[in-house]
Structures are given as C-alpha cells and as structure tokens.
Design a protein around this motif. Structure first.
Motif, PDB file in Angstrom:
ATOM      1  N   ASP A  72       0.864  -1.072   0.233  1.00 31.02           N
ATOM      2  CA  ASP A  72      -0.298   0.123  -0.058  1.00 31.02           C
ATOM      3  C   ASP A  72       0.564   1.027  -0.146  1.00 31.02           C
ATOM      4  N   GLU A  73       2.375   0.971  -1.143  1.00 30.20           N
ATOM      5  CA  GLU A  73       3.472   2.422  -0.996  1.00 30.20           C
ATOM      6  C   GLU A  73       2.920   2.949   0.419  1.00 30.20           C
ATOM      7  N   CYS A  74       3.608   2.103   1.638  1.00 31.85           N
ATOM      8  CA  CYS A  74       4.119   2.632   2.678  1.00 31.85           C
ATOM      9  C   CYS A  74       5.274   2.845   2.546  1.00 31.85           C
ATOM     10  N   SER A  75       6.053   3.592   3.439  1.00 28.39           N
ATOM     11  CA  SER A  75       7.522   3.938   3.683  1.00 28.39           C
ATOM     12  C   SER A  75       8.359   2.791   4.396  1.00 28.39           C
ATOM     13  N   LEU A  76       9.713   2.599   4.570  1.00 26.06           N
ATOM     14  CA  LEU A  76       9.380   1.451   5.727  1.00 26.06           C
ATOM     15  C   LEU A  76       9.242   2.644   7.054  1.00 26.06           C
ATOM     16  N   THR A  77       9.531   3.512   7.148  1.00 16.63           N
ATOM     17  CA  THR A  77       9.008   4.330   8.441  1.00 16.63           C
ATOM     18  C   THR A  77       8.182   4.061   8.435  1.00 16.63           C
ATOM     19  N   SER A  78       6.760   4.182   7.709  1.00 19.42           N
ATOM     20  CA  SER A  78       5.517   4.093   8.046  1.00 19.42           C
ATOM     21  C   SER A  78       5.657   2.260   8.679  1.00 19.42           C
ATOM     22  N   LEU A  79       5.842   1.624   8.173  1.00 25.70           N
ATOM     23  CA  LEU A  79       6.067   0.455   8.535  1.00 25.70           C
ATOM     24  C   LEU A  79       6.638  -0.253  10.073  1.00 25.70           C
ATOM     25  N   PHE A  80       7.835   0.556  10.465  1.00 29.44           N
ATOM     26  CA  PHE A  80       8.410   0.223  11.369  1.00 29.44           C
ATOM     27  C   PHE A  80       7.596   1.510  12.591  1.00 29.44           C
ATOM     28  N   VAL A  81       6.746   2.142  12.255  1.00 34.00           N
ATOM     29  CA  VAL A  81       5.357   2.777  13.309  1.00 34.00           C
ATOM     30  C   VAL A  81       4.947   1.667  13.363  1.00 34.00           C
ATOM     31  N   LEU A  82       3.966   0.911  12.482  1.00 39.01           N
ATOM     32  CA  LEU A  82       2.894   0.049  12.274  1.00 39.01           C
ATOM     33  C   LEU A  82       3.209  -1.145  13.664  1.00 39.01           C
ATOM     34  N   ARG A  96       3.524  12.166  19.920  1.00 37.04           N
ATOM     35  CA  ARG A  96       4.626  12.290  20.069  1.00 37.04           C
ATOM     36  C   ARG A  96       5.495  11.118  20.499  1.00 37.04           C
ATOM     37  N   ASP A  97       4.814   9.823  21.077  1.00 32.48           N
ATOM     38  CA  ASP A  97       5.425   8.874  20.935  1.00 32.48           C
ATOM     39  C   ASP A  97       6.254   8.103  19.927  1.00 32.48           C
ATOM     40  N   ILE A  98       5.997   8.704  18.784  1.00 33.37           N
ATOM     41  CA  ILE A  98       5.826   8.538  17.753  1.00 33.37           C
ATOM     42  C   ILE A  98       7.515   9.355  17.212  1.00 33.37           C
ATOM     43  N   GLU A  99       7.344  10.326  17.668  1.00 29.60           N
ATOM     44  CA  GLU A  99       8.541  11.131  17.318  1.00 29.60           C
ATOM     45  C   GLU A  99       9.984  10.979  18.196  1.00 29.60           C
ATOM     46  N   ASP A 100       9.053  10.715  19.208  1.00 30.14           N
ATOM     47  CA  ASP A 100      10.001  10.364  19.983  1.00 30.14           C
ATOM     48  C   ASP A 100      10.457   8.670  19.633  1.00 30.14           C
ATOM     49  N   GLU A 101      10.202   7.889  19.873  1.00 31.48           N
ATOM     50  CA  GLU A 101      10.907   6.675  19.624  1.00 31.48           C
ATOM     51  C   GLU A 101      12.048   6.299  18.355  1.00 31.48           C
ATOM     52  N   PHE A 102      11.316   7.545  16.999  1.00 29.44           N
ATOM     53  CA  PHE A 102      11.603   7.360  15.581  1.00 29.44           C
ATOM     54  C   PHE A 102      12.931   8.507  15.360  1.00 29.44           C
ATOM     55  N   PHE A 103      12.425   9.647  16.424  1.00 32.48           N
ATOM     56  CA  PHE A 103      13.646  10.786  16.831  1.00 32.48           C
ATOM     57  C   PHE A 103      12.971  11.758  15.408  1.00 32.48           C
ATOM     58  N   ILE A 104      11.763  11.506  14.916  1.00 27.63           N
ATOM     59  CA  ILE A 104      11.609  12.843  13.969  1.00 27.63           C
ATOM     60  C   ILE A 104      10.687  14.014  14.608  1.00 27.63           C
ATOM     61  N   GLU A 129      -7.986  11.399  28.338  1.00 28.58           N
ATOM     62  CA  GLU A 129      -6.543  12.828  29.432  1.00 28.58           C
ATOM     63  C   GLU A 129      -6.046  14.042  28.449  1.00 28.58           C
ATOM     64  N   ASP A 130      -5.519  14.202  27.804  1.00 21.45           N
ATOM     65  CA  ASP A 130      -5.635  15.244  26.843  1.00 21.45           C
ATOM     66  C   ASP A 130      -6.445  15.818  25.342  1.00 21.45           C
ATOM     67  N   LYS A 131      -7.196  16.108  25.773  1.00 22.08           N
ATOM     68  CA  LYS A 131      -8.084  17.385  24.376  1.00 22.08           C
ATOM     69  C   LYS A 131      -7.000  17.774  23.059  1.00 22.08           C
ATOM     70  N   ARG A 132      -5.956  17.984  23.877  1.00 23.93           N
ATOM     71  CA  ARG A 132      -5.609  18.280  22.653  1.00 23.93           C
ATOM     72  C   ARG A 132      -4.338  17.173  21.805  1.00 23.93           C
ATOM     73  N   SER A 133      -4.424  16.043  23.069  1.00 20.49           N
ATOM     74  CA  SER A 133      -3.397  14.595  22.034  1.00 20.49           C
ATOM     75  C   SER A 133      -4.341  13.854  21.466  1.00 20.49           C
ATOM     76  N   LYS A 134      -4.076  13.609  20.143  1.00 20.27           N
ATOM     77  CA  LYS A 134      -4.546  12.509  19.972  1.00 20.27           C
ATOM     78  C   LYS A 134      -3.904  11.146  20.028  1.00 20.27           C
ATOM     79  N   THR A 135      -4.355   9.481  20.696  1.00 25.45           N
ATOM     80  CA  THR A 135      -4.538   8.893  20.782  1.00 25.45           C
ATOM     81  C   THR A 135      -4.384   7.839  19.447  1.00 25.45           C
ATOM     82  N   ILE A 136      -3.530   6.608  19.313  1.00 27.27           N
ATOM     83  CA  ILE A 136      -3.286   6.187  18.035  1.00 27.27           C
ATOM     84  C   ILE A 136      -3.155   4.513  18.212  1.00 27.27           C
TER      85      ILE A 136
END
Length: 184
Positions: A72-82, A96-104, A129-136
C-alpha cells in the motif's frame, strides 16, 4: 510544551558545541590520516561515515525484501511505526511517542500519521486525558501490514548479521544503545 522546546534547544546547543569541537578534531584526524597514508589520499574513517553507509545498505536490503506497491505504498518508516504500535498495543500512544521513538520532528510525524490514517492503517482519536493530544490505534489493515513488517525485519536482520558472530551482534547493539542514550 515549553519543557520539550527547552530540552530540544539544550540538545541543539550541545550538538553545536560538539560540532565545534568535532570540527577541529575531524580536521586533525584527516591530517593524521593523510600523512600516515603517505600523503597521496585520505580515507574517511569517521563513525558518522560508517553509520551512514550502514544505513544506506539497510535501506537497500529492506527495499529488496519488500515490494512497496504490495504494501500500500508504505514507507519503511511507516512500517516500523506499525511494528512499534503493535509492540505497544497495550499502551495509549500518541504522536509524541512516535516522534520520540523515531527521532522525527512534529511535522514529519503528523504528515506520516495523516497518510497512514488515509490508508486506513491507523485511527487517531482525541485523548480522554488530554484533549490536545490524539491517541493512535492500529486498525485491521495496519495489523496485516505489521505482520509483513516482521518478515522484512527478520530478513534485514539476517542479511546485516551474516558477517558477525552472535557475540559481535550483541556487542554492536550494546554500542549502538550507548551512543543513542548519549545523544538523546
């Protein structure tokens, strides 16, 4: 938010100081290499050079193993995020957890997650818990791709480790963890 920006500024300042020091050290190292090799050529023996080359080889190996159109045209980073989301499926993860884990950075993570959501791999919902944040949340289509990601990881790992003994692999991983801990 201010704490995170302050930490990022502190990290950038530390990198700037290290770059100033490294620039002088690098120049001296290049000179030493040049003269030790008889002055006719200089070989790059920097850690960053080797890490960059390994990263390029890793990308090539991974791309040889998986067909991007099939996935489905996913990048390697997207696969690692999955893969990361699956490994932490019992936790409430946000961007933010994704940003921190993958340093992006935030913009890169936001664009990638938006595309993943459009492909129905994940769902983002406003956090209780925090309306400014979205859970994935990983969706069924994302789970299917995550399973394929395991095969890609295994194939890449085998190709990278072929020249090393199990002990050398563990030593290399320990060195990488130490470097990452220092840089983060």
């Amino acid at each position: 938010m201010a704490g995170r920006e302050g930490a990022e500024r502190s990290r950038l300042e530390r990198y700037s100081i290290l770059l100033d020091i490294a620039g002088t050290a690098h120049y001296n190292n290049l000179q030493a290499n040049y003269f030790s090799l008889g002055g006719d050529h200089m070989e790059n023996t920097d850690l960053s050079f080797y890490i960059h080359k390994l990263s390029n080889h890793t990308d090539r190996i991974s791309h040889a193993i998986y067909n991007r159109k099939e996935l489905d045209e996913c990048s390697l980073t997207s696969l690692f995020v999955l893969d990361f989301l699956y490994a932490h499926r019992d936790q409430r993860l946000c961007q933010r957890d994704i940003e921190d884990e993958f340093f992006i950075n935030r913009a890169t993570a936001s664009k990638m997650l938006r595309l993943m959501e459009e492909k129905q791999l994940i769902r983002r919902t406003v956090s209780d818990e925090d309306k400014r944040s979205k859970t994935i949340e990983l969706l069924e289509k994302g789970l299917e791709l995550q399973r394929k990601c395991g095969a890609i990881r295994q194939g890449t790992e085998e190709a990278l480790g072929e020249a090393l003994t199990p002990r050398e692999i563990e030593q290399f991983k320990a060195i990488c963890r130490k470097m990452l801990a220092h840089l983060e």
